[in-house]
Every structure is written in structure tokens, then in C-alpha cells.
Motif scaffolding. Structure first.
Motif, mmCIF file in Angstrom:
data_model
loop_
_atom_site.group_PDB
_atom_site.id
_atom_site.type_symbol
_atom_site.label_atom_id
_atom_site.label_comp_id
_atom_site.label_asym_id
_atom_site.label_seq_id
_atom_site.Cartn_x
_atom_site.Cartn_y
_atom_site.Cartn_z
ATOM 1 N N THR A 275 -20.666 -9.407 3.194
ATOM 2 C CA THR A 275 -22.001 -9.215 3.767
ATOM 3 C C THR A 275 -23.088 -10.038 3.083
ATOM 4 N N ASP A 276 -22.852 -10.587 1.911
ATOM 5 C CA ASP A 276 -23.834 -11.448 1.263
ATOM 6 C C ASP A 276 -23.640 -12.919 1.621
ATOM 7 N N ASN A 278 -23.217 -16.070 4.588
ATOM 8 C CA ASN A 278 -23.654 -16.440 5.931
ATOM 9 C C ASN A 278 -22.540 -17.265 6.567
ATOM 10 N N GLN A 279 -21.656 -16.628 7.331
ATOM 11 C CA GLN A 279 -20.478 -17.296 7.874
ATOM 12 C C GLN A 279 -20.314 -17.019 9.360
ATOM 13 N N ARG A 280 -19.749 -18.010 10.057
ATOM 14 C CA ARG A 280 -19.369 -17.837 11.457
ATOM 15 C C ARG A 280 -17.928 -17.309 11.478
ATOM 16 N N PHE A 300 -23.917 -10.503 10.858
ATOM 17 C CA PHE A 300 -23.612 -11.771 10.210
ATOM 18 C C PHE A 300 -24.572 -12.887 10.573
ATOM 19 N N GLN A 301 -24.810 -13.144 11.861
ATOM 20 C CA GLN A 301 -25.653 -14.285 12.206
ATOM 21 C C GLN A 301 -27.136 -13.995 12.025
ATOM 22 N N LYS A 303 -28.303 -13.113 9.118
ATOM 23 C CA LYS A 303 -28.594 -13.314 7.697
ATOM 24 C C LYS A 303 -29.543 -14.474 7.450
ATOM 25 N N GLU A 304 -29.355 -15.587 8.183
ATOM 26 C CA GLU A 304 -30.193 -16.752 7.948
ATOM 27 C C GLU A 304 -31.644 -16.434 8.249
ATOM 28 N N GLU A 306 -32.935 -13.478 8.136
ATOM 29 C CA GLU A 306 -33.372 -12.540 7.112
ATOM 30 C C GLU A 306 -33.739 -13.270 5.826
ATOM 31 N N LYS A 307 -32.921 -14.284 5.466
ATOM 32 C CA LYS A 307 -33.225 -15.070 4.267
ATOM 33 C C LYS A 307 -34.557 -15.793 4.415
#
Length: 338
Positions: A275-276, A278-280, A300-301, A303-304, A306-307
Motif C-alpha cells: 500500500t505504500d 504506486n504500482q499498476r 492503488f491508482q 496514491k499519486e 494523494e502524494k
């Protein structure tokens, strides 16, 4: 003599253990709702419009999304049932890939899982998807369509007929190409697993891991290894190609519920450990998914984004604000002195 009397009892206990091991029976006959597995009638919570947060220009092949194996298989006993939620509930819970099996008899397309009729026809599925997309136009639905329990190898005309009779033709994505999320919004993307002219994308164009055969529960370890390896390959795989991983499986001595009760927890732990990152991962297709594992896949998608949000917020934290005020004060003093 006591040993002889006790033998049948011991044999019964050993038989029960054996049956549990091979998956003919399970320890629990009641409905279960865990973070990774849910065979109750309703999801724990819903997330019907999660795709609204994804940028329009992101290719659909780069989206990680939850799916359901044998989406409409709600009836027929332990060997046929793969889901307990209705189609509407699955879509509102966040499922975006549907696996639909149709039996073709004289132009009629009924929904089957093997011999088990699912008390629905293809028109019911199309109407359910259309109703959902009408209510949530930010979303898209991918639907594999495959012939099952008939061997006509000629369902194209019947599929077209059902589409024309039950939904608007414009509901479909009419291209073999992978759309962007913006292009796919409000669309049903048929993943065509049958011959005939193009109705949408070809199922064979996806990178698929579907090692469904699990002869006994002893073979669950091999099943999980297949799932693990394909999920590990997805982030570095061709980003222009949709990856699809089936965590589902079954066999003569391992029915779908028994396999899902053992594979889903491993999938949940695997995803939680990532969960930490950022992966497809592509489409993760499950039997008896639970709302928390669906949400974990959806996240998952995001995260970017959120960052980026966190990065913007840190610019205006207390320490940064203090530095900005100090700099402004110095500038003002210098300006006054001049």
C-alpha cells in the motif's frame, strides 16, 4: 473390543478431516464477512464512483481495478456459485470488470455457469450495466463475454441482437484500441471472447493469468503462486496492455468458496504489504470479494494524486509559513531602509 468399537468413530473423524482438506465440505456453513472474503448478501460498504478521481488522460491499461469472476454465478450449489452479491451491488461496491458466460440456444443467450442456469439472460446484464452507467457516468465497465454450456461457436449475431434490443448502441466502446479513462467514461467495453467482427476490444489482447484448475485444496499453494507471479509482473509489464489476474479457482475436490477462503487472505496480505507503493496491477478478478479488499485495490491508482496533495500541503505547513513571514519581514525592512 473397545478398540474395535472405537474404530468407526476414528474413521469418521479421519474422513471428515479428509473431506475438509480436499474441499468437499467446510468448517463453516454460515455466511462469512471478512476484509478479504464476503459471501453475505450485501457489501459492507459501497464505492460507486471511484473512477471520477482518475485523470481523463490516463490510459485504461494503467488503471488498477477490481473484478468478479463468473459475475452472475449466484445459484446452483457449492460447485457453481462464485458470488453472492447481485450485479447492481457488485458495481456499486466498486467492481469494474465483469466475467459473463452465455449459453446460446436458437438465438437466446441465457446466463450459465456450466450446467447451472443463473435465472438471468444477457439482456438483464446489459440493462443492469446501462442503468449503473446512467447513474454514474464517471465510471466504465469492462465485460468479458464468453459462450458456456453450448458449443455453437457462433454467438456474434445473438450478442448484437441483444445489444440492439436492450441498450443504446452508443453505450459501447467501438474500438480494439485501449481507451483513456476520459474516452471510457460512461461506456461498456465488451472484451470479446468469441469470433466475429469487432464489437469492442478482444479478450485475447489482454495479458491474462487464469490458472483456474485447483484439483484439491492441497493445490491452493500452486494457485497462489500463479496469482503472485502475474501480479509481480504487472507493474513492469507493457503499460499499453491491460493485465488481468484471476485469483479464483475450483476443482472436483475444491469448490469456489473453499478456494476463495484460502486465496483471498493471501491476496489481501499481499496488497496490504504494497500500500505504500504506486504500482499498476491491472484487473484483479476474484470470487466472493469483500468491500475492504475491493477498496484496497481501488486505492492503488489514487496514491499519486494523494502524494501530490500532501506535497502541496507541506508547502504551507507551520515551519514553511514561518520562513515565508520571516523573508517578507526582511524584504519589508530592506525596502523601508532604502
Amino acid at each position: 473390543m473397545g478398540g474395535i468399537r472405537g474404530a468407526p468413530v476414528k474413521m469418521q473423524k479421519m474422513l471428515i478431516k479428509l473431506l475438509v482438506l480436499v474441499g468437499i465440505i467446510g468448517w463453516s456453513h454460515g455466511a462469512i464477512q471478512r476484509p478479504d472474503y464476503d459471501d453475505t448478501r450485501n457489501p459492507e460498504f459501497l464505492n460507486p464512483s471511484w473512477m471520477a478521481s482518475i485523470p481523463d488522460d490516463q490510459p485504461l491499461s494503467e488503471v488498477t481495478m477490481p473484478g468478479s469472476h463468473n459475475t452472475m454465478a449466484l445459484y446452483g450449489g457449492i460447485y457453481a456459485e462464485c458470488q453472492t452479491w447481485s450485479l447492481a451491488s457488485q458495481l456499486r461496491a466498486g467492481i469494474r470488470f465483469l466475467d459473463v458466460r452465455v449459453r446460446h440456444v436458437k438465438g437466446n443467450l441465457t446466463i450459465h455457469h456450466g450446467v447451472a442456469y443463473q435465472w438471468a439472460h444477457f439482456g438483464h446484464v446489459l440493462e443492469g450495466v446501462a442503468d449503473f452507467l446512467g447513474e454514474y457516468p464517471s465510471e466504465t465497465v469492462l465485460m468479458r463475454v464468453k459462450e458456456e454450456y453450448s458449443e455453437t461457436y457462433d454467438i456474434y449475431a445473438a450478442v448484437v441482437d441483444y445489444i440492439q434490443r436492450h441498450v443504446n448502441w452508443d453505450l459501447l466502446w467501438h474500438s480494439r484500441l485501449v481507451p483513456t479513462v476520459g474516452e471510457a467514461r460512461g461506456k461498456l467495453i465488451v472484451l470479446q471472447d468469441f469470433s466475429g467482427p469487432d464489437l469492442g476490444m478482444r479478450y485475447g489482447s489482454l495479458d491474462v493469468a487464469d490458472d483456474w484448475s485447483v484439483p484439491t485444496l492441497i493445490h491452493v499453494k500452486e494457485k497462489w503462486q500463479s496469482v503472485y507471479e502475474h501480479l509481480e509482473a504487472a507493474p513492469a509489464g507493457n503499460q499499453a496492455q491491460i493485465f488481468l489476474t484471476f485469483s479464483s479457482g475450483a476443482g472436483l475436490f475444491a469448490y469456489p468458496r473453499a478456494v476463495a477462503q484460502r486465496v483471498n487472505p493471501q491476496l489481501y496480505d499481499y496488497l496490504r504489504a504494497k500500500t505504500d507503493l504506486n504500482q499498476r496491477l491491472g484487473i484483479v478478478c476474484m470470487d466472493f470479494p469483500a468491500a475492504p479488499i475491493i477498496q484496497m485495490i481501488i486505492d492503488f491508482q489514487l496514491k499519486e494524486a494523494e502524494k501530490s496533495r500532501k506535497a502541496i500541503n507541506t508547502v504551507f505547513d507551520k515551519a514553511s509559513l514561518k520562513n515565508i513571514l520571516s523573508s517578507l519581514k526582511k524584504m519589508l525592512i530592506e525596502y523601508v531602509n532604502v
